[in-house]
Motif scaffolding. Structure first.
Motif, PDB file in Angstrom:
ATOM      1  N   ARG B 180       9.546  -5.635  -5.677  1.00  0.00           N
ATOM      2  CA  ARG B 180       8.131  -5.853  -5.386  1.00  0.00           C
ATOM      3  C   ARG B 180       7.502  -4.581  -4.846  1.00  0.00           C
ATOM      4  O   ARG B 180       6.397  -4.199  -5.224  1.00  0.00           O
ATOM      5  N   ALA B 181       8.232  -3.941  -3.952  1.00  0.00           N
ATOM      6  CA  ALA B 181       7.695  -2.716  -3.368  1.00  0.00           C
ATOM      7  C   ALA B 181       7.441  -1.674  -4.458  1.00  0.00           C
ATOM      8  O   ALA B 181       6.439  -0.965  -4.424  1.00  0.00           O
ATOM      9  N   ARG B 183       6.641  -2.168  -7.517  1.00  0.00           N
ATOM     10  CA  ARG B 183       5.412  -2.475  -8.259  1.00  0.00           C
ATOM     11  C   ARG B 183       4.188  -2.121  -7.426  1.00  0.00           C
ATOM     12  O   ARG B 183       3.171  -1.665  -7.948  1.00  0.00           O
ATOM     13  N   ALA B 184       4.305  -2.355  -6.136  1.00  0.00           N
ATOM     14  CA  ALA B 184       3.182  -2.015  -5.261  1.00  0.00           C
ATOM     15  C   ALA B 184       2.905  -0.522  -5.325  1.00  0.00           C
ATOM     16  O   ALA B 184       1.764  -0.089  -5.449  1.00  0.00           O
ATOM     17  N   ASP B 187       1.016   0.478  -8.290  1.00  0.00           N
ATOM     18  CA  ASP B 187      -0.409   0.126  -8.287  1.00  0.00           C
ATOM     19  C   ASP B 187      -1.240   1.084  -7.461  1.00  0.00           C
ATOM     20  O   ASP B 187      -2.342   1.439  -7.850  1.00  0.00           O
ATOM     21  N   ALA B 192       0.241   1.660  -0.570  1.00  0.00           N
ATOM     22  CA  ALA B 192       1.651   1.404  -0.312  1.00  0.00           C
ATOM     23  C   ALA B 192       2.114   2.181   0.906  1.00  0.00           C
ATOM     24  O   ALA B 192       2.821   1.661   1.763  1.00  0.00           O
ATOM     25  N   ILE B 197       5.546   1.535   3.197  1.00  0.00           N
ATOM     26  CA  ILE B 197       6.581   1.703   2.179  1.00  0.00           C
ATOM     27  C   ILE B 197       6.901   3.190   2.079  1.00  0.00           C
ATOM     28  O   ILE B 197       6.011   3.995   1.834  1.00  0.00           O
ATOM     29  N   ILE B 202      11.778   5.465  -1.919  1.00  0.00           N
ATOM     30  CA  ILE B 202      11.659   4.646  -3.121  1.00  0.00           C
ATOM     31  C   ILE B 202      11.820   5.504  -4.363  1.00  0.00           C
ATOM     32  O   ILE B 202      12.524   5.148  -5.299  1.00  0.00           O
TER      33      ILE B 202
ATOM     34  N   ALA D  84       4.822   6.134   6.575  1.00  0.00           N
ATOM     35  CA  ALA D  84       5.822   5.092   6.765  1.00  0.00           C
ATOM     36  C   ALA D  84       6.409   5.150   8.174  1.00  0.00           C
ATOM     37  O   ALA D  84       6.637   4.113   8.803  1.00  0.00           O
ATOM     38  N   PHE D 101      -2.975  -4.427  -4.050  1.00  0.00           N
ATOM     39  CA  PHE D 101      -2.165  -4.076  -5.219  1.00  0.00           C
ATOM     40  C   PHE D 101      -2.602  -4.962  -6.372  1.00  0.00           C
ATOM     41  O   PHE D 101      -2.306  -6.163  -6.409  1.00  0.00           O
ATOM     42  N   ALA D 102      -3.302  -4.374  -7.306  1.00  0.00           N
ATOM     43  CA  ALA D 102      -4.034  -5.150  -8.301  1.00  0.00           C
ATOM     44  C   ALA D 102      -3.148  -6.097  -9.102  1.00  0.00           C
ATOM     45  O   ALA D 102      -3.531  -7.236  -9.366  1.00  0.00           O
ATOM     46  N   HIS D 103      -1.952  -5.622  -9.465  1.00  0.00           N
ATOM     47  CA  HIS D 103      -1.135  -6.455 -10.350  1.00  0.00           C
ATOM     48  C   HIS D 103      -0.288  -7.476  -9.605  1.00  0.00           C
ATOM     49  O   HIS D 103       0.327  -8.323 -10.213  1.00  0.00           O
ATOM     50  N   LEU D 104      -0.229  -7.348  -8.289  1.00  0.00           N
ATOM     51  CA  LEU D 104       0.563  -8.313  -7.528  1.00  0.00           C
ATOM     52  C   LEU D 104      -0.307  -9.507  -7.155  1.00  0.00           C
ATOM     53  O   LEU D 104      -1.519  -9.370  -6.995  1.00  0.00           O
ATOM     54  N   THR D 112       4.585  -7.853   0.557  1.00  0.00           N
ATOM     55  CA  THR D 112       4.806  -6.413   0.572  1.00  0.00           C
ATOM     56  C   THR D 112       4.396  -5.830   1.911  1.00  0.00           C
ATOM     57  O   THR D 112       5.001  -4.874   2.399  1.00  0.00           O
ATOM     58  N   TYR D 115       7.078  -5.364   4.353  1.00  0.00           N
ATOM     59  CA  TYR D 115       8.194  -4.554   3.857  1.00  0.00           C
ATOM     60  C   TYR D 115       9.061  -3.980   4.973  1.00  0.00           C
ATOM     61  O   TYR D 115      10.279  -3.949   4.877  1.00  0.00           O
ATOM     62  N   THR D 116       8.398  -3.554   6.058  1.00  0.00           N
ATOM     63  CA  THR D 116       9.172  -2.907   7.119  1.00  0.00           C
ATOM     64  C   THR D 116       9.891  -3.915   8.008  1.00  0.00           C
ATOM     65  O   THR D 116      10.671  -3.541   8.864  1.00  0.00           O
TER      66      THR D 116
END
Ligand SMILES: Nc1ncnc2c1ncn2[C@@H]1O[C@H](COP(=O)(O)OP(=O)(O)OP(=O)(O)O)[C@@H](O)[C@H]1O
Ligand SMILES: Nc1ncnc2c1ncn2[C@@H]1O[C@H](COP(=O)(O)OP(=O)(O)OP(=O)(O)O)[C@@H](O)[C@H]1O
Ligand SMILES: [Mg+2]
Ligand SMILES: [Mg+2]
Lengths: 416, 308, 261, 270, 358
Positions: B180-181, B183-184, B187, B192, B197, B202, D84, D101-104, D112, D115-116
Motif C-alpha cells: 500500500r505504501a 502505491r501511495a 501517487d 507520502a 513514509i 522504500i 519521515a 493518494f488519488a488511486h487509493l 497509509t 504507516y509509522t
C-alpha cells in the motif's frame, strides 16, 4: 617530420555487435603493431592508427570518418559495417580515399569501372551465396540435383541480409530449387517465429545470413525446434567463434563459409604473437589471437598495408602515400603464392589480383564445419561462377550509374 | 492443426518470458511512478554478473555445478542490491517530487551508465549461463498428430519459473502494508513523505526487488540466448506487454505477456509470409494499441483519473 | 438589488440524475437560472454541487435529465461546445495550466474568439498580430482588475493558492461568457480578499449582465450577494428560494447551516 | 507570548529561497509552546505555506531551501532530518490542497497514514477514531480518493495525519472548501485533540475568525515577514486586524454587497 | 555592461510580445545570427562542419518538431524516427521519380507526407494518453522500419534496400561543399524555428499547452482536444519529416532504414527532455548536448587519462564514454530538472540580479 602512414580504424567495442567487432578490430591493430615492430614500417614509413568507436551506427560512423579522413597520411577506410559503407560510398568520391570492404559491402562495387573507390576484396555476398549453392549441389551430387529441393534463407533484416537475395533468386530460377526467405528483425534475439516457420516448411537446407547475436540465437532456436544443424549453412560472417562458442555441442555439425582459416599456425600470427603479444603490447587477450574474425582483421590490414607497399613501388619507396595513391595500390594488388608466403599468409587465403575492372581480386572460398570445439575447414575451394555473377554486377553497376547520372571510368582513368 | 498448437504454445511460452521482463517495469512504476527505462540495462548487467561469476567461481576451486550456479546467483544478487543502493543514493534521492519525465530521463542516464559499467567490469563478449536447462525439444501427443507437437523444454521450465515469481510478487503487492505504501508513493511523493513514509528506504527495497527480477530474467534469457549486449533489447519486446497489461498491474504483466506472445507468433507465422515477413514487432505494438483503444489504461491498469 | 433587471430563464436544469457505480451524486435535480441573476448553490460536502456544474459543463454525462440553455435543450454536449455557447467556469480544485504563465492562462480563455488560421499565426503578420494584440488588451484589463499585474509572466504553478484562484477566475472571464459557473471561488481567502472577489462578481454581473452560478461555503457571502439559492444535500434538492427563505428553511438549517448562522 | 511555557518548536530567523533565486521568506521567527495552538495568518502569498514546508522539511521537493536561520524541535536542530524522521518524532503536516493518494481508497489513504505505527491494534483504534470524527468518510471508505468531493478529500487528509498519532500537527488551511459546520467541527476536533491528547498545533489559516477563536497565539505574515504577533485575544481586538482580516473595521460587519472599492471598479470599467 | 531590463519600458503590447523583449537579448541574438551565418563559416574546419555543425543543425530542427508534440502538447512520442524516415523516403521518391524536382520542394513534400503519417498515428491520442500513447507511436516506428525494408517500391527497387542521392543543388547552386550544406541547413532551421516559435507563442501554442497541462479544463474553456492534438501531430511531424529529409540527403547521402531506427526516436526524445520541454531554445541545447558531448568525450577522455599518466584502452574509452554520458544526464537533471533551457533562464535571472544575491 617523421614519415607516417595513418590508418583510421573504425570499430565497435560496445553494443550488440561488439562480440564480433572486438576480435576484428584487435586483429587490425595487432598487425599494424607487428609491422612496425618487425619491419619498422613499410620501407621506413611508420604506420600509425587511431581507433574510433562507431557502435555499428551509421551516423557515428560518418562522424568518425569525417574526423579521421583529414589526418595527414590517411591510407584508406574499412568501415566494418554495411550501413556505414553505404553512407561512405557517397563521400569517398569527393574525399579521394578508398574504402575496402573485405567480404561485405556492395556486391556491385566489384565493378571498379563504376565504383572507383570501393574495394569489396575477396568476395561479396553474391559470390558467397553462389559458393554455398555450388557446395550444396556438390553434396547432392550435381547442381541439377538441387531441382525441387527446398532451401530457406534466414536473414538479418537489413541491406546486409538482403544482398544475397537477387543471386539466390537467379540461381533458384536456373536450377529449379524452391527458395523461401525468412527475415529476422535486427539484432536478432527473437527468432522463435522464424524457426517455427522453418519447422513448418521442413526445408532441405537453411542458409543463415546473420551477424552478431543473430547467429548464435539461430543455432539455439534450431536446436530447440529440432532442425538438424548439419543442414545449416552460414555466410562467412556467421562462421566465427562467438557465433558458436556458447552454443557448444548444440552447434555441432553446423557449416559456414570460410573466407580464411583460423588458428595460430600461420606465420603471420606467429609473428604477431612473438613481436607484439610476447612484448605485452597485444591489443586484446592473447587466447583470442588467431580466431576467425581476428585473422580476418589481420588479413584486411595486411592487404591494406600491401596496397601501400604496392603504391610505394610506383610513387616512390619510403614516401607517405596519399589516399589516391593507396587506391591505385589497391587496384593493382598482385599477391601470388610467393608473396602470400612472404606475408605469412600461406594457406590462409588464396592469391589475389585486382584490376581496374575487378575490385574483388579473388572470389574463392571454402566451407568449414564446427565440430563442437573448433572450426574444421573443408578441403574444397570453390570459385563463384563468373557466368552468373558478372552480368549481374554489370547490370547493377549500370543501373547505379544511370540513377546517379554518372558514366563509366574512361580507360585512361585506369592508368592513373 | 498440430502446427497451430505448436505456434500457440510457443507464443505462450515466449509471452511468459516477456512477462518476466515486464514485471520489472511494473514493479518500479507501481512503487514510484517512474517508468524505468533502465530495466533492459539491469537485465543485461545482472546477467553479465551472473555469467562472469559462474566463470570465476570455479577458479576458487568450487566445481560442483549446483554450488557454482547458486553462488553465482547470490553474488549477482548482491551486486544488484549494490546497484539499487547506489541508484537511490546518487539519483532518486535528489529527484523527489519531480515529474515523471524527469525521472524517466534519469533512468535513461542510469541506462547508459550501467551499459558502460557492465561492459567494462564484465566484458562485452558473449558469455554463457548454464543452469542446466535442457536444450533439445520433446514431442508430445505424437499419437494424435502426425509428427507430434513440439515443446521447447527450456521455454517450458522458464515459463514455470516466471509464473512462480509473478505469483509471489502479486501476493506481496495485494495486501501487505508495504504494498500500500508503495502505491501511495507512486501517487504523490510529497504527501507520502508528509505522513512519514521513508521514500529512501522504500526505493531501495523496490529497486532491489526489481534487481532480483532482472537477475532472474537475465538468467533465463541469458541461458536461452547467451549473455551479451542485445539482452537489453528484450526490454523493447516487453514494452507492449507492460502497456497492454497496464503499467501498474502485476497480473497484467502476465496476461499481457501471454496475449502479446501468442499474438505476435501467430501473426508472424500466418500473416507474415503474405507480406514478406518480419511483422511480429510492429504487430505486437499494433495489437497492444488495439486493446488500448478499448481500455486506455491497459487491461488491468488503474483507471487514469482526470477529475476537475 | 431591486434596481437590477432580472430577465427570463436562461438556463433550465430538469430532472438531472447522476450516479457513479453505487454512489448517487445527484437525484432528480431541477432548478433554473434567470438571466442576470446571481444564483447560489449550497450544501454540505459531497452534496453534489460540483457534480451539478460538471453536468452543465459536459464534463459528466447525466444518466437522466436535460439541460436547456437559451432555448437549446441537450442531455449531454461536449465541453468545448458548451463553452462556445457561452458558459464559462472556474474550478474547485485548481485546474489551471500549470506550465503556462498567468498571461497565457488567461489568454487561453480567449482562444474561442481567435479567428486567424494556423498559417497566419505561424507567419504572424498583419491580421494575426493585430488580433493577438486586441485580445491581449482585453486580457490586460482583466489582469489589472484582479491585481495580478506583478505576476503576469510567472508560471502559475509557482503562485500561492489564493492567487491561483484569481487566475482561474480571470481565465473564465476572458471567455466573456453569458453564464459564469463559479465553484468555490473564495475558498482559501481571507475576508479582505473575499470582499474583493465579491465586488468583482457583482461588477461582472452588473455591468455585463453576466449570469452567475456560484457555489460557496461562506454563508455571509452567499446571503449577501445572491438573488436565489438552491440547497443540495446528498444529491437531493432540499431547498430553493431567496436567501431569506432558505435561511429559515428547517431542512436547510438541520442539514447544512446548523444553528449558529 | 507573556511567559513562555515549554517551547516545542522554535523557528529562528529563517530565510527560504526557491529555485536558487526566488527569495520568499525573509527572516521568519516563531515559537510554538507545548500543547498550544498557534495560528499563522496572512494574505495570499504571504509565505505561510512556505513556513510550514520549511518546518516539515518538504521544501526540497519544491526545489526550495532554507538558507539562513535555524529550526529547533525540542531543542534539536531539524533542518537536516528527513520528513519521515520528523514524523517519527511526532510532527506531521497536513498539506495545503489535500494531496490525497488519488488511486487509493479513502480507507487505504487513512491506513497509509498509520504507516509509522507498528501495532495493528493501534492502527485499528486510530481508524475508528477518525471515522468517529468524520462519519462522512466512513460512508465513502471504499471510493478512490480522487472521486470524492473536495470536502471529503480535506477530511481524508486531516484524518490521515491523525492516524500517525502525532504530538504536533502542522495544518495548512484546514478549513478550505469545507462546509461551515464541518469547519467548526474540524476546529472542535483540533481543540479536542489539543485538550485530550495534548497535540500541539501550528496552523496556517485564511479563516481568521475561526483561527483566532480557537488559537492561543497568532502570527501575522505579510510578504515573507512576520509583521505582528500576539495572543489571540489581543489580535482579535486589534483595529488593523479587525479591518483587514476580520472584515469588521469600524464596528459593524459590512455586507459583502456593500463593500466598495472604487479604485478597482473604475479601472475595470475603463 | 549590465544585463538589466530596468529602464526599458514597453509602451505597446506589440513591443511586450516580442520574442525577446529585453534589448540585451536582442543584441545577443543578432550577434549569434551573425556568428552563425558569417563568422562560423570562416573559421570552422571541414570536420567541424560535417561531423558536428550539420548534424547539430538537423537534430535541432528535428528536436524543435518533437518538442512541439512532446514538450508543448504533452503527447509522448517515440515515433519521431518513423516520421523522419517517412520524410526522407518520401522526399527521395519525389526527388528521383519526378524529373527536375527541386530539392527544397522535395524536402517540403516529404514533410507533408510525414505530416499525414503523423496525423494517422496521432489519432489514438484522442483516446490514449501518457506513456500508453508511447505504444501507439512505437507502433508507427516499427511499422515504418518494416515498411521501408519490405516494400521495394519505396527504395526505388534497390536490391539491398539502401538508397542514395547525389549532385544536390538549390537554385542552381551546388550543395557539395560543407559550407553550402551548412548554410542550407541553417537557413531552413532559422526559418522553421521562427515559424515554430510564432506558433507556440500564439493561440495554437496555448491550445497545445492547455491540452498538455489539463485537458479537461482546456475543453471547458472551449478548446477542441481533437483539433489541438492533431494539429500538434501535424506540425510536429512535418518539421521532423523535413529534418529527416535533411538527415538523409545532406548528412548521410546514402541510407538504409536503420538510419531512422528507434534509437533515433529515443535520441530525439532525450534531446527534448534534456534541453527543456516546452522550449524552442531547449531544442537547440538538447541537440548540442546529445550530438556534441559523445564526440567531445571521445576526443578528450584519452587525453585526460593521459594527463593522469595511465593509458586507457580503446574499449575502456568507449565504456567510459557511456558512463560519463549517463552520469552527466543524471547530474544535469539533479541540478535542473526542467532542462538546460531552464538552467539558462535561471542563469540569466541571476545575472539580472547580479551583484545582489537575490
Ligand atoms: N515552488 C515554488 N517555486 C517558486 N516560488 C514559489 C513556490 N512556491 C511558492 N512560491 C512563492 O512563494 C511565495 C509564498 O507562497 P506561499 O505558498 O508560502 O504563500 P501562502 O501564504 O501559503 O499563500 P496562500 O494563502 O495563498 O496559500 C509566493 O510569492 C509564491 O509565488
Ligand atoms: N467521477 C466521480 N466518480 C465517483 N464518484 C464521484 C465522482 N464525482 C463525484 N463523485 C461523488 O459524488 C458526490 C458529490 O460530489 P461533488 O464533488 O459534487 O460534491 P460537492 O457538493 O461539490 O462537495 P464539496 O463541497 O465537498 O466540494 C461525492 O460523494 C463524490 O464522491
Ligand atoms: Mg465541490
Ligand atoms: Mg498557502
Amino acid at each position: 617530420q617523421a614519415k607516417e602512414q595513418f590508418f583510421p580504424l573504425l570499430s565497435y567495442r560496445t553494443g550488440p555487435y561488439a562480440p564480433n567487432g572486438v576480435p576484428w578490430a584487435n586483429g587490425k591493430q595487432d598487425y599494424i603493431k607487428m609491422i612496425n615492430a618487425r619491419d619498422g614500417g613499410v620501407n621506413g614509413v611508420k604506420l600509425t592508427f587511431e581507433e574510433c568507436e562507431t557502435g555499428y551506427a551509421t551516423d557515428r560512423g560518418v562522424e568518425c570518418y569525417e574526423r579521421l579522413k583529414s589526418k595527414p597520411g590517411v591510407a584508406l577506410f574499412d568501415p566494418q559495417a554495411t550501413g556505414i559503407t553505404f553512407a561512405l560510398t557517397e563521400k569517398v568520391v569527393n574525399d579521394k580515399v578508398a574504402l575496402i570492404t573485405l567480404g561485405y559491402g556492395l556486391s556491385v562495387a566489384q565493378d571498379g569501372q563504376a565504383f572507383k573507390w570501393n574495394f569489396p576484396l575477396m568476395g561479396s555476398y553474391w559470390t558467397g551465396a553462389d559458393i554455398l549453392i555450388q557446395h550444396l549441389g556438390k553434396k547432392e551430387g550435381g547442381l541439377d540435383k538441387l531441382k525441387g529441393k527446398k532451401i530457406t534463407l534466414v536473414y538479418h533484416d537489413s541491406p546486409f541480409g538482403k544482398e544475397p537475395i537477387p543471386l539466390l533468386e537467379e540461381r533458384a530460377r536456373q536450377l529449379g530449387f524452391e527458395l523461401a526467405k525468412i527475415p529476422v528483425t535486427a539484432p536478432g534475439v527473437d527468432q522463435k517465429a522464424a524457426w517455427l516457420q522453418v519447422r513448418q516448411n521442413r526445408p532441405d537446407y537453411v542458409l543463415l545470413w546473420g551477424w552478431g547475436v543473430m547467429n548464435s540465437t539461430a543455432l539455439k532456436e534450431a536446436q530447440a525446434t529440432g532442425y538438424p544443424r548439419d543442414k545449416m549453412y552460414g555466410v562467412w560472417w556467421a562462421g566465427a567463434e562467438p557465433d558458436v562458442k556458447d552454443v557448444g555441442e548444440g552447434a555441432k555439425g553446423y557449416n559456414a563459409l570460410a573466407l580464411n582459416t583460423s588458428g595460430t599456425q600461420p606465420k603471420v600470427i606467429q609473428d604477431i604473437l612473438k613481436t607484439v603479444h610476447d612484448k605485452g603490447q597485444g591489443t586484446g587477450p592473447k587466447d583470442e589471437v588467431g580466431s576467425v574474425l581476428y585473422t580476418r582483421g589481420v588479413i584486411i590490414q595486411a592487404l591494406s598495408v600491401e596496397a601501400v607497399r604496392r603504391a610505394q613501388e610506383r610513387f616512390g619507396k619510403g614516401k607517405v602515400m596519399t589516399g589516391e595513391q593507396v587506391r591505385w595500390g589497391l587496384e593493382n594488388l598482385a599477391l601470388d603464392d610467393k608473396k602470400l608466403a612472404a606475408l605469412g599468409l600461406t594457406g590462409v587465403i588464396r592469391p589475389i589480383s585486382t584490376s581496374c575492372s575487378d575490385h574483388m581480386g579473388s572470389s574463392w572460398a571454402r566451407v568449414q564445419t564446427w565440430d563442437g570445439a573448433k572450426w574444421n575447414v573443408g578441403a574444397d575451394w570453390y570459385q563463384a561462377d563468373e557466368q552468373i555473377i558478372k552480368p549481374m554486377v554489370k547490370a547493377g553497376a549500370d543501373k547505379y550509374l544511370a540513377d546517379k547520372k554518372l558514366t563509366r571510368r574512361a580507360p585512361t582513368d585506369c592508368q592513373s | 492443426m498440430a502446427f497451430f498448437l505448436e505456434t500457440l504454445l510457443g507464443g505462450l511460452m515466449a509471452g511468459m518470458l516477456y512477462s518476466l521482463v515486464a514485471l520489472g517495469f511494473v514493479l518500479i512504476y507501481k512503487a514510484s511512478g517512474v517508468f524505468n527505462f533502465a530495466q533492459g540495462a539491469m537485465v543485461l548487467f545482472a546477467a553479465l554478473a551472473m555469467a562472469r561469476f559462474s566463470e570465476w567461481i570455479p577458479l576458487l576451486g568450487i566445481t560442483d555445478f549446483f554450488a557454482v550456479n547458486a553462488l553465482a546467483f547470490i553474488a549477482a544478487g548482491v551486486v544488484m542490491f549494490g546497484v539499487a543502493w547506489v541508484i537511490e543514493r546518487l539519483v532518486l534521492r535528489h529527484l523527489v517530487n519531480q515529474e515523471g519525465t524527469t525521472l524517466l530521463m534519469a533512468t535513461l542516464g542510469i541506462t547508459y551508465f550501467l551499459e558502460g559499467l557492465g561492459q567494462s567490469l564484465f566484458g562485452s563478449s558473449i558469455y554463457k549461463i548454464d543452469i542446466g536447462m535442457p536444450k533439445d525439444p520433446v514431442m508430445i501427443l505424437e499419437s494424435t498428430f502426425q509428427g507430434g507437437i513440439l515443446i521447447n523444454k527450456e521455454d517450458f521450465y522458464a515459463a514455470i519459473i516466471a509464473a512462480a515469481l509473478v505469483a509471489l510478487l502479486s501476493v506481496f503487492f495485494q495486501k501487505t502494508a508495504t504494498g500500500r505504501a508503495l502505491r501511495a508513493v507512486a501517487d504523490d511523493h510529497q504527501a507520502a513523505q508528509s505522513i512519514g513514509i521513508p521514500l529512501n528506504r522504500i526505493w531501495v527495497i523496490v529497486w532491489c526487488v526489481a534487481g532480483v527480477v532482472a537477475l532472474v530474467a537475465g538468467m533465463i534469457w541469458g541461458s536461452k540466448l547467451g549473455v551479451q549486449f542485445s539482452l537489453t533489447t528484450v526490454a523493447l519486446r516487453a514494452l507492449p506487454v507492460v502497456i497492454l497489461g497496464g503499467l501498474t498491474s502485476v497480473p497484467g504483466a502476465i496476461v499481457g505477456g501471454l496475449i502479446i506472445g501468442v499474438g505476435e507468433k501467430l501473426s508472424e507465422v500466418y500473416i507474415g509470409p503474405f507480406v514478406g515477413g518480419g511483422i511480429e514487432i510492429w504487430f505486437a505494438y499494433v495489437l497492444a494499441l488495439g486493446f488500448l483503444l478499448i481500455r486506455p489504461q491497459g487491461l488491468f491498469g488503474e483507471k487514469i483519473i482526470d477529475r476537475v | 438589488m431591486s434596481d437590477k433587471k432580472i430577465g427570463d430563464v436562461i438556463l433550465d436544469v430538469k430532472n438531472i440524475s447522476l450516479s457513479f457505480g453505487g454512489v448517487k451524486a445527484l437525484t432528480d435535480i431541477s432548478f433554473n437560472v434567470k438571466e442576470h441573476e446571481i444564483r447560489a448553490i449550497i450544501g454540505p460536502n459531497g452534496a453534489g454541487k460540483s457534480s451539478m456544474l460538471n453536468c452543465i459543463n459536459g464534463v459528466y454525462r447525466p444518466q437522466v435529465g436535460t439541460i436547456t440553455f437559451r432555448g437549446q435543450t441537450f442531455g449531454h454536449m461536449d465541453s468545448h461546445q458548451v463553452a462556445s455557447m457561452g458558459i464559462g467556469r472556474t474550478f474547485q480544485n485548481l485546474a489551471l495550466f500549470k506550465g503556462m504563465s498567468v498571461l497565457d492562462n488567461i489568454m487561453s480563455g480567449r482562444n474561442l474568439k481567435i479567428k486567424s488560421s494556423i498559417f497566419m499565426q505561424a507567419l504572424r503578420i498583419g491580421p494575426a498580430e493585430r488580433e493577438e494584440i486586441m485580445h491581449r488588451e482585453a486580457v490586460e484589463r482583466i489582469i489589472d482588475f484582479l491585481e495580478i499585474q506583478a505576476y503576469r509572466k510567472t508560471p502559475v504553478g509557482q503562485l500561492p493558492y489564493g492567487l491561483q484562484k484569481r487566475v482561474d477566475l480571470g481565465r473564465a472571464l476572458a471567455m466573456e461568457p453569458q453564464v459564469l459557473l463559479l465553484d468555490e471561488p473564495m475558498a482559501g481567502m481571507n475576508v479582505e480578499e473575499k470582499q474583493d472577489m465579491c465586488r468583482f462578481v457583482l461588477d461582472v454581473n452588473d455591468e455585463f449582465g453576466t449570469t452567475v452560478v456560484l457555489i460557496e461555503h461562506d454563508m455571509g457571502v452567499v446571503m449577501d450577494i445572491s438573488d436565489r439559492v438552491v440547497v443540495l444535500d446528498y444529491g437531493k434538492k432540499i431547498g430553493d428560494g431567496t436567501p431569506d427563505e432558505v435561511r429559515n428553511n428547517e431542512d436547510v438549517i438541520s442539514a447544512y447551516l446548523g444553528t449558529s448562522h | 507570548m507573556s511567559e513562555p511555557k515549554n517551547i516545542v518548536l522554535n523557528v529562528n530567523g529563517i530565510e527560504v529561497i526557491y529555485n536558487h533565486v526566488i527569495l520568499v521568506l525573509k527572516g521568519v521567527s516563531l515559537q510554538v509552546p507545548e500543547g498550544g495552538i498557534v495560528a499563522i495568518l496572512g494574505g495570499n502569498g504571504a509565505g505561510k505555506t512556505t513556513t510550514l514546508r520549511a518546518i516539515s522539511n518538504l521544501l526540497a521537493g519544491e526545489r526550495g531551501a532554507v538558507t539562513k536561520g535555524s529550526i529547533e524541535l525540542r531543542g534539536e536542530r531539524i533542518e537536516n532530518l528527513s520528513p519521515a524522521d520528523l514524523v517519527k518524532r511526532g510532527v506531521v503536516q497536513v498539506m495545503e490542497g489535500r494531496h490525497c493518494f488519488a488511486h487509493l481508497t479513502i480507507e487505504e489513504n487513512l491506513l497509509t497514514g498509520g504507516y509509522t505505527r507498528d501495532s495493528k491494534s493501534e492502527v485499528a483504534a486510530n481508524l475508528e477514531k477518525v471515522y468517529n470524527y468524520f462519519p462522512r468518510l466512513k460512508t465513502r471508505r471504499t471510493s478512490q480518493a480522487a472521486y470524492t468531493s473536495g470536502g471529503e478529500q480535506q477530511m481524508c487528509a486531516i484524518g490521515r495525519a491523525i492516524m500517525a498519532n502525532p504530538s504536533m500537527v502542522l495544518l495548512d488551511e484546514p478549513s478550505m472548501g469545507l462546509a461551515p459546520q464541518i469547519v467548526e467541527e474540524v476546529f472542535e476536533i483540533v481543540k479536542d485533540l489539543n485538550a485530550k491528547e495534548k497535540v500541539t498545533f501550528l496552523l496556517a489559516e485564511q479563516n481568521t475568525n475561526m483561527a483566532l477563536k480557537y488559537a492561543d497565539y497568532g502570527y501575522i505574515m505579510e510578504s515573507g515577514r512576520v509583521v505582528m504577533d500576539g495572543a489571540a485575544e489581543d489580535l482579535r481586538t486589534n483595529e488593523d486586524v479587525k479591518e483587514f482580516y476580520l472584515g469588521v473595521g469600524g464596528g459593524e460587519r459590512k455586507s459583502f454587497k456593500d463593500v466598495k472599492s472604487y479604485k478597482r471598479r473604475k479601472r475595470w470599467l475603463a | 555592461m549590465f544585463y538589466r531590463e530596468n529602464g526599458q519600458f514597453k509602451t505597446s503590447y506589440r513591443a511586450d510580445q516580442q520574442i525577446l523583449p529585453i534589448r540585451q537579448d536582442r543584441i545577443f541574438m543578432a550577434l549569434l545570427l551573425i556568428v552563425g551565418f558569417a563568422v562560423v563559416p570562416m573559421l570552422a574546419s571541414d570536420y567541424i562542419f560535417r561531423a558536428i555543425l550539420i548534424p547539430f543543425l538537423i537534430f535541432s530542427l528535428a528536436a524543435v518538431g518533437v518538442n512541439i508534440l512532446v514538450g508543448y502538447c504533452g503527447q509522448i512520442s517515440l515515433g519521431s524516427g518513423a516520421f523522419m524516415a517517412v520524410g526522407a523516403y518520401a522526399a527521395y521518391n519525389f526527388f528521383v521519380r519526378i524529373d527536375g524536382m527541386p530539392l527544397v520542394v522535395a524536402l517540403l513534400l516529404g514533410g507533408v507526407c510525414a505530416m499525414l503519417f503523423g496525423m494517422l498515428f496521432g489519432l489514438p491520442s484522442l483516446r490514449v494518453k501518457g506513456l500508453y500513447l508511447a505504444v501507439a507511436t512505437l507502433a508507427a516506428q516499427f511499422f515504418a522500419d518494416w515498411l521501408f525494408l519490405r516494400v521495394q517500391w519505396f527504395t526505388n527497387n534497390s536490391s539491398s534496400g539502401s538508397v542514395s542521392v547525389n549532385n544536390l543543388q538549390v537554385f542552381g547552386l551546388s550543395l557539395e561543399s560543407p559550407v553550402a550544406k551548412y548554410w542550407f541547413c541553417l537557413v531552413l532551421l532559422a526559418v522553421i524555428a521562427l515559424l515554430a516559435k510564432n506558433l507556440v507563442r500564439g493561440a495554437v501554442g496555448r491550445e497545445w499547452m492547455a491540452i498538455r497541462d489539463m485537458d479537461v479544463a482546456a475543453a471547458v474553456i472551449g478548446i477542441r482536444p481533437m483539433y489541438a492534438k492533431l494539429s500538434a501531430f501535424a506540425v510536429s511531424s512535418f518539421i521532423v519529416g523535413v529534418a529527416g529529409g535533411l538527415w538523409a540527403f545532406i548528412y548521410l547521402g546514402a541510407w538504409e532504414p536503420a538510419a531512422f531506427s528507434v534509437d533515433q526516436s529515443f535520441k530525439l526524445l532525450f534531446m527534448v527532455i534534456i534541453g527543456g520541454m516546452g522550449s524552442i531554445l531547449g531544442a537547440f541545447f538538447g541537440a548540442a548536448f546529445i550530438v556534441v558531448l559523445p564526440i567531445a568525450l571521445n576526443l578528450f577522455l584519452p587525453a585526460i587519462t593521459g594527463v593522469f599518466g595511465f593509458e586507457i584502452s580503446t574499449a575502456s574509452v568507449s565504456h567510459a564514454e557511456l558512463m560519463v554520458f549517463g552520469g552527466l544526464i543524471v547530474w544535469f537533471l539533479i541540478v535542473e530538472p526542467h532542462g538546460l533551457a531552464k538552467l539558462w533562464a535561471v542563469g540569466k535571472q541571476k545575472l539580472r540580479l547580479w551583484p545582489f544575491p537575490h
